[in-house]
Design an enzyme around this catalytic site. Structure first.
Site, PDB file in Angstrom:
ATOM      1  N   ALA A 121       0.584  -1.107   0.013  1.00  0.00           N
ATOM      2  CA  ALA A 121       0.266  -0.009   0.055  1.00  0.00           C
ATOM      3  C   ALA A 121       0.765   1.254   0.089  1.00  0.00           C
ATOM      4  O   ALA A 121       0.342   2.400  -0.008  1.00  0.00           O
ATOM      5  CB  ALA A 121      -0.974  -0.061   1.153  1.00  0.00           C
ATOM      6  N   GLU A 122       2.276   1.366  -0.351  1.00  0.00           N
ATOM      7  CA  GLU A 122       3.060   2.539  -0.025  1.00  0.00           C
ATOM      8  C   GLU A 122       2.546   3.498  -0.874  1.00  0.00           C
ATOM      9  O   GLU A 122       2.668   4.668  -0.489  1.00  0.00           O
ATOM     10  CB  GLU A 122       4.502   1.965  -0.427  1.00  0.00           C
ATOM     11  CG  GLU A 122       5.155   1.196   0.629  1.00  0.00           C
ATOM     12  CD  GLU A 122       4.846  -0.386   0.546  1.00  0.00           C
ATOM     13  OE1 GLU A 122       5.580  -0.932   1.328  1.00  0.00           O
ATOM     14  OE2 GLU A 122       3.814  -0.725   0.075  1.00  0.00           O
ATOM     15  N   LEU A 123       1.875   3.271  -2.182  1.00  0.00           N
ATOM     16  CA  LEU A 123       1.926   4.514  -3.148  1.00  0.00           C
ATOM     17  C   LEU A 123       0.603   5.174  -2.644  1.00  0.00           C
ATOM     18  O   LEU A 123       0.458   6.386  -2.983  1.00  0.00           O
ATOM     19  CB  LEU A 123       1.634   3.769  -4.549  1.00  0.00           C
ATOM     20  CG  LEU A 123       2.712   3.351  -5.140  1.00  0.00           C
ATOM     21  CD1 LEU A 123       2.414   2.959  -6.690  1.00  0.00           C
ATOM     22  CD2 LEU A 123       3.835   4.043  -5.086  1.00  0.00           C
TER      23      LEU A 123
END
Length: 242
Positions: A121-123
């Site tokens: 989910a980094e983006l």
């Protein structure tokens, strides 16, 4: 924070750090040291409803650039230590494995999952991937890496299996015994042959990490930018409202 249990020739490392096993410098350091010090096959698992829900974003905001620099170094060290551990490693994903928690699972040789959601989910909060994390993902997911990384979605266990994020699904009560059994089976192979096979398999990923380490200065800049801080604040506010 981290407990270790020995089951025959297998060491079980259990993350017990807050409600969701959030990754901070203290936990990352403890995990890396435990993995480095072990000469056994390893099973890494979490507690409660989470394997690890990823980086403690509140500490990123509160600690600013100095803390974030330590955090990124600790993340990269842990991912590489797990990825290159010479003995078998199995992730027993007992619950949510999100962002850095997902990368930690992907750094293991095999991954079993019993529940929760899994994803990179980094983006969604605007943080770029450290090189070590990206190359671990690329190695583990192959042609699916771009789909999973750029999609930035968390998926249920059936979809995680279809995407190759995990190798096997189990029921919750069977997860740890099955993970320990698999780790023990792999540990029965010649330790030196197993180590050499991992070195050979990981050579492209490790070469890419070594070749681009200087590029992580841009990663730090991305993590500490005003835009990223704003996205993190928005994400934390949304979590608080749930």
């Amino acid at each position: 924070m981290l407990t270790t249990e020995h089951r025959d020739d297998v060491a079980v490392l259990r993350i017990e750090h807050g409600r969701v096993g959030a990754l901070d410098v203290e936990l990352l350091t403890a995990l890396a040291e435990a993995v480095s010090a072990s000469d056994r096959a390893l099973v890494i698992t979490g507690s409660g409803s989470a394997f690890s829900a990823g980086v403690d974003l509140r500490q990123v905001l509160d600690g600013g650039r100095p803390y974030t620099e330590q955090l990124l170094a600790a993340l990269s060290r842990l991912f590489r230590v797990v990825f290159d551990h010479p003995r078998p490693t199995v992730a027993a994903v007992n619950g949510h494995a999100i962002a850095g928690g997902c990368v930690l699972a992907l750094a293991c040789d095999l991954r079993l999952m019993s529940g929760g959601r899994m994803g990179l989910a980094e983006l969604t909060v605007g943080v770029p991937f450290p090189t070590a994390a990206l190359e671990v993902v690329r190695h583990a997911l192959g042609p699916r890496a771009g789909q999973v990384l750029l999609g930035a979605q968390s998926v249920d266990r059936e979809r995680a299996l279809a995407l190759g994020m995990v190798d096997e699904l189990t029921e919750p009560g069977e997860l740890l015994p099955r993970a320990v059994a698999l780790a023990g089976q792999l540990a029965a192979w010649s330790p030196e042959s197993y180590r050499m096979a991992k070195v050979q398999l990981h050579r492209p990923a490790n070469a890419a990490i070594e070749a681009t380490q200087e590029g992580d200065a841009a990663v730090l800049a991305g993590w500490t930018s005003d835009d990223t801080r704003g996205r993190i604040e928005t994400a934390l506010a949304a979590l608080k409202r749930r």
